[in-house]
Design an enzyme around this catalytic site. Structure first.
Site, short mmCIF file in Angstrom:
data_model
loop_
_atom_site.label_atom_id
_atom_site.label_comp_id
_atom_site.label_asym_id
_atom_site.label_seq_id
_atom_site.Cartn_x
_atom_site.Cartn_y
_atom_site.Cartn_z
CG ASP A 1 -12.54 -12.81 11.31
OD1 ASP A 1 -11.42 -12.72 11.07
OD2 ASP A 1 -13.02 -11.93 10.49
CE LYS B 1 -10.55 -10.98 8.40
NZ LYS B 1 -11.76 -10.21 8.95
CB CYS C 1 -14.54 -12.91 7.34
SG CYS C 1 -14.71 -11.23 7.62
C1 VGL Z 1 -17.27 -10.10 9.34
C2 VGL Z 1 -18.82 -8.70 9.17
C3 VGL Z 1 -18.12 -7.72 9.74
C4 VGL Z 1 -16.73 -11.85 9.50
C5 VGL Z 1 -16.31 -9.25 9.93
O1 VGL Z 1 -15.75 -12.01 10.16
O2 VGL Z 1 -17.22 -12.69 8.66
N1 VGL Z 1 -18.28 -9.90 9.42
N2 VGL Z 1 -16.77 -8.02 10.18
#
Ligand code: VGL
Ligand code: ZN
Length: 202
Positions: free
Chosen positions: A12, A110, A155
């Site tokens: 991410d 995702k 994540c």
């Molecule tokens: C994430 C919160 C919501 C992350 C993704 O990548 O850690 N955190 N969506």
């Protein structure tokens, strides 16, 4: 060069998790160059991309009267509610512009299921719906995973723990991660990963 059974999983590294983004992680952009450098050591490189539809159930805006960073109860358990982020196709969902995406052979998206969040690269937050990454790694003969990216306490944590539960040898390079760190979430995540047998480096 690392062995053929090793993969780098970059979690991410998207604009919304970098300074100026909708769910900015402090220093999120500061890890990009080092991640690029690490990619050159791996034959297998996989990126994950948080990828939510509008009105996603993890957004506080989808829950009347509830604020971002509060916790609610979903059918699958507790869920932190976030500011709207990583909307499919948006600039916020795009990878940081400095991230080298060409070396990646696979991008795992995702969080596309409107009713279920997905922190982990392996399973949605119901902890049963697979993303397909396990099968992809197994069929490529990959047994060892190095994880880096954002956010360390969400994540990266969930991905590392699930990977270890699935039998992969997982290490996390903390220097190449940044955390949201709300209400002790970083400390809890580090403990959680250690307990699951994840090797913490850096
Ligand atoms: C994430 C919160 C919501 C992350 C993704 O990548 O850690 N955190 N969506
Ligand atoms: Zn998300």
């Amino acid at each position: 060069m690392r062995a053929a059974d090793e993969a780098l999983i970059v979690i991410d590294v998207q604009n919304d998790f970098c300074p100026g983004g909708a769910l900015a992680v402090a220093g999120g952009d500061g890890i990009v160059e080092s991640i690029n450098a690490l990619m050159t050591e791996f034959q297998a490189v996989i990126l994950t991309q948080d990828w939510h539809p509008e009105g996603h159930s993890s957004f506080a805006s989808s829950h009347e009267g509830l604020e971002p960073f509060s916790v609610t109860t979903m059918p699958y358990g507790p869920q932190v509610l976030w500011p709207d982020h990583c909307l499919q196709g948006s600039q916020g969902a795009a990878f940081h512009q400095g991230l080298h995406t060409d070396p990646a052979q696979m991008v795992v998206r995702k969080g596309f299921n409107p009713a279920v969040d997905s922190y982990s690269a392996f399973f949605e937050n119901d902890q049963t719906t697979p993303t397909g990454l396990e099968g992809y790694l197994h069929t490529r003969g990959i047994a060892k995973l190095t994880m880096v990216g954002l956010a360390l306490d969400f994540c990266v944590n969930f991905s590392a723990v699930d990977g270890a539960k699935l039998g992969f040898a997982v290490s996390v390079d903390k220097n190449l991660c940044r955390a949201i760190d709300m209400d002790g979430s970083l400390e809890a995540a580090l403990e959680n990963m250690k307990r699951a047998g994840v090797q913490l480096n850096g």
